[in-house]
Design an enzyme around this catalytic site. Structure first.
Site, PDB file in Angstrom:
ATOM      1  N   THR A   1      44.975  48.574  46.587  1.00 54.38           N
ATOM      2  CA  THR A   1      45.720  48.036  46.483  1.00 54.38           C
ATOM      3  C   THR A   1      46.378  47.587  44.649  1.00 54.38           C
ATOM      4  O   THR A   1      47.020  47.015  44.828  1.00 54.38           O
ATOM      5  CB  THR A   1      45.248  46.785  47.145  1.00 54.38           C
ATOM      6  OG1 THR A   1      44.353  46.660  46.582  1.00 54.38           O
ATOM      7  CG2 THR A   1      45.516  47.462  48.305  1.00 54.38           C
ATOM      8  N   SER A   2      45.555  47.791  43.916  1.00 50.97           N
ATOM      9  CA  SER A   2      46.284  47.336  42.681  1.00 50.97           C
ATOM     10  C   SER A   2      45.819  48.021  41.230  1.00 50.97           C
ATOM     11  O   SER A   2      44.472  49.364  41.850  1.00 50.97           O
ATOM     12  CB  SER A   2      46.209  45.833  42.420  1.00 50.97           C
ATOM     13  OG  SER A   2      43.942  45.735  42.157  1.00 50.97           O
ATOM     14  N   GLY A   3      46.257  48.332  40.077  1.00 54.33           N
ATOM     15  CA  GLY A   3      45.151  48.589  39.219  1.00 54.33           C
ATOM     16  C   GLY A   3      45.684  49.516  38.986  1.00 54.33           C
ATOM     17  O   GLY A   3      46.796  51.000  39.626  1.00 54.33           O
ATOM     18  N   ILE A   4      44.457  50.782  38.791  1.00 49.06           N
ATOM     19  CA  ILE A   4      44.547  52.790  38.666  1.00 49.06           C
ATOM     20  C   ILE A   4      44.679  53.298  40.287  1.00 49.06           C
ATOM     21  O   ILE A   4      45.423  54.068  40.097  1.00 49.06           O
ATOM     22  CB  ILE A   4      42.958  53.139  38.341  1.00 49.06           C
ATOM     23  CG1 ILE A   4      42.542  52.415  36.413  1.00 49.06           C
ATOM     24  CG2 ILE A   4      43.145  54.743  38.194  1.00 49.06           C
ATOM     25  CD1 ILE A   4      41.773  52.756  36.288  1.00 49.06           C
ATOM     26  N   GLY A   5      43.630  52.931  41.222  1.00 47.12           N
ATOM     27  CA  GLY A   5      44.245  53.370  42.594  1.00 47.12           C
ATOM     28  C   GLY A   5      45.728  53.205  42.933  1.00 47.12           C
ATOM     29  O   GLY A   5      46.034  53.792  43.590  1.00 47.12           O
TER      30      GLY A   5
ATOM     31  N   THR B   1      40.940  55.383  48.078  1.00 49.93           N
ATOM     32  CA  THR B   1      40.456  54.173  48.152  1.00 49.93           C
ATOM     33  C   THR B   1      40.458  52.798  47.377  1.00 49.93           C
ATOM     34  O   THR B   1      41.194  53.299  45.726  1.00 49.93           O
ATOM     35  CB  THR B   1      39.060  54.272  48.068  1.00 49.93           C
ATOM     36  OG1 THR B   1      38.180  54.829  46.935  1.00 49.93           O
ATOM     37  CG2 THR B   1      38.071  55.773  49.645  1.00 49.93           C
ATOM     38  N   GLY B   2      40.521  51.920  47.088  1.00 51.74           N
ATOM     39  CA  GLY B   2      40.550  51.190  46.321  1.00 51.74           C
ATOM     40  C   GLY B   2      41.994  50.974  45.982  1.00 51.74           C
ATOM     41  O   GLY B   2      42.494  51.131  44.645  1.00 51.74           O
TER      42      GLY B   2
ATOM     43  N   SER C   1      34.000  56.653  35.005  1.00 52.86           N
ATOM     44  CA  SER C   1      34.347  56.281  33.517  1.00 52.86           C
ATOM     45  C   SER C   1      33.611  56.566  32.593  1.00 52.86           C
ATOM     46  O   SER C   1      32.283  57.352  32.367  1.00 52.86           O
ATOM     47  CB  SER C   1      33.567  54.429  33.936  1.00 52.86           C
ATOM     48  OG  SER C   1      33.799  53.995  32.530  1.00 52.86           O
TER      49      SER C   1
ATOM     50  N   TYR D   1      26.415  48.673  36.755  1.00 57.70           N
ATOM     51  CA  TYR D   1      27.514  49.491  37.004  1.00 57.70           C
ATOM     52  C   TYR D   1      27.099  50.870  35.642  1.00 57.70           C
ATOM     53  O   TYR D   1      28.486  51.924  36.544  1.00 57.70           O
ATOM     54  CB  TYR D   1      28.646  48.612  35.697  1.00 57.70           C
ATOM     55  CG  TYR D   1      29.367  49.414  36.117  1.00 57.70           C
ATOM     56  CD1 TYR D   1      30.568  49.352  36.820  1.00 57.70           C
ATOM     57  CD2 TYR D   1      30.023  49.750  34.816  1.00 57.70           C
ATOM     58  CE1 TYR D   1      31.402  50.041  36.932  1.00 57.70           C
ATOM     59  CE2 TYR D   1      31.357  49.668  34.454  1.00 57.70           C
ATOM     60  CZ  TYR D   1      31.962  50.876  35.137  1.00 57.70           C
ATOM     61  OH  TYR D   1      33.504  51.011  35.567  1.00 57.70           O
TER      62      TYR D   1
END
Length: 268
Positions: free
Chosen positions: A15-19, A12-13, A141, A154
């Site tokens: 499309t960018s960054g860590i994912g 999941t998630g 995190s 968060y």
């Protein structure tokens, strides 16, 4: 887990960054992918690039902040006849600001994305993962280890994910299903811009971890069956300190480290 069987991961998630880095690392190992994100066009572009690794990629555009999103994702994977060996709950978002200033709708969407979605996905995919002796990777995190002024909700969502994941790891020990909670610190990705925290002392002027390196480390942690893995020496120190120092001290330190630069000054 048989190396001869076709292995599939849901990220999941992605499309960018860590994912994205996680998806690329899994594809490089010959693992077929179901990738999700909110926007169809970037997701299709990602899928096309991942197919260069000679794996099948199934993009599913869906908003996991929607309370029904996680269940709809499960329904869509079943409709495609897919079963998974790896579940990667990476999608997440932050909201920066004092609690009185931040928007309630934003906070509720964050609660849904950061806590509800991974809970639902773990619940629904567990029978598949149990049959296939699979693995779960939950991206939490270093924020999970302490309260977080200026990002109160968060930090609380990541504490939930850490506690939830550790409990599942204990319940499923010996079942063949492993649960890894990976805890990075601030990482160079689109997270800060979406959270509107570019002026936080936590990130402004700091050298942030590289998303590709963090993603690779997360996949490695899952593959070796680590339970709770904190990425980075400084982050590991902070996680240990949060266990032993008085909570009020820790909270005050996070308050100063996270505040907008103008609040305490750049050299405070």
């Amino acid at each position: 887990m048989s190396s001869n069987r076709r292995r599939v991961a849901l990220v999941t998630g992605a499309t960018s960054g860590i994912g994205k880095a996680i998806a690329e690392s899994l594809a490089a190992e010959g693992i077929h992918l179901i990738v999700t994100g909110r926007q169809a066009l970037p997701l299709r572009a990602l899928a096309q690039g991942l197919r260069d690794f000679d794996v099948d990629v199934y993009p599913i555009a869906i908003d996991l902040a929607d309370p029904s999103g996680a269940q709809e994702l499960f329904v869509q994977t079943v409709a495609r006849g897919l079963e998974i060996d790896f579940l990667v709950n990476n999608a997440g978002v932050g909201v920066f600001g004092t609690f009185e200033e931040t928007g309630l709708a934003d906070e509720l969407a964050m609660l849904s994305l950061n806590t509800r979605a991974p809970t639902v996905l773990c619940k629904l995919f567990l029978p598949q993962l149990a049959r296939r002796k699979g693995r779960i990777l939950n991206i939490a995190s270093v924020a999970a280890f302490q309260p977080g002024p200026y990002m109160a909700v968060y930090y609380a969502t990541k504490a939930y994910l850490l506690s939830f994941s550790e409990a599942l790891a204990a319940e499923w020990e010996g079942s063949g299903v492993s649960v890894t909670t990976f805890c990075p610190g601030p990482t160079c990705s689109g997270f800060q811009a979406r959270a509107a925290m570019e002026h936080s002392r936590l990130v402004q002027g700091k050298r942030l971890a590289d998303a590709d390196e963090v993603g690779r480390a997360a996949v490695h942690a899952m593959m070796v069956g680590g339970r709770v893995v904190v990425h980075g020496t400084g982050n590991r120190f902070n996680a240990v300190a949060a266990k032993w120092l008085p909570r009020r001290w820790i909270t005050r330190a996070v308050l100063k480290m996270s505040a907008p630069v103008a609040k305490f000054g750049a050299s405070a």
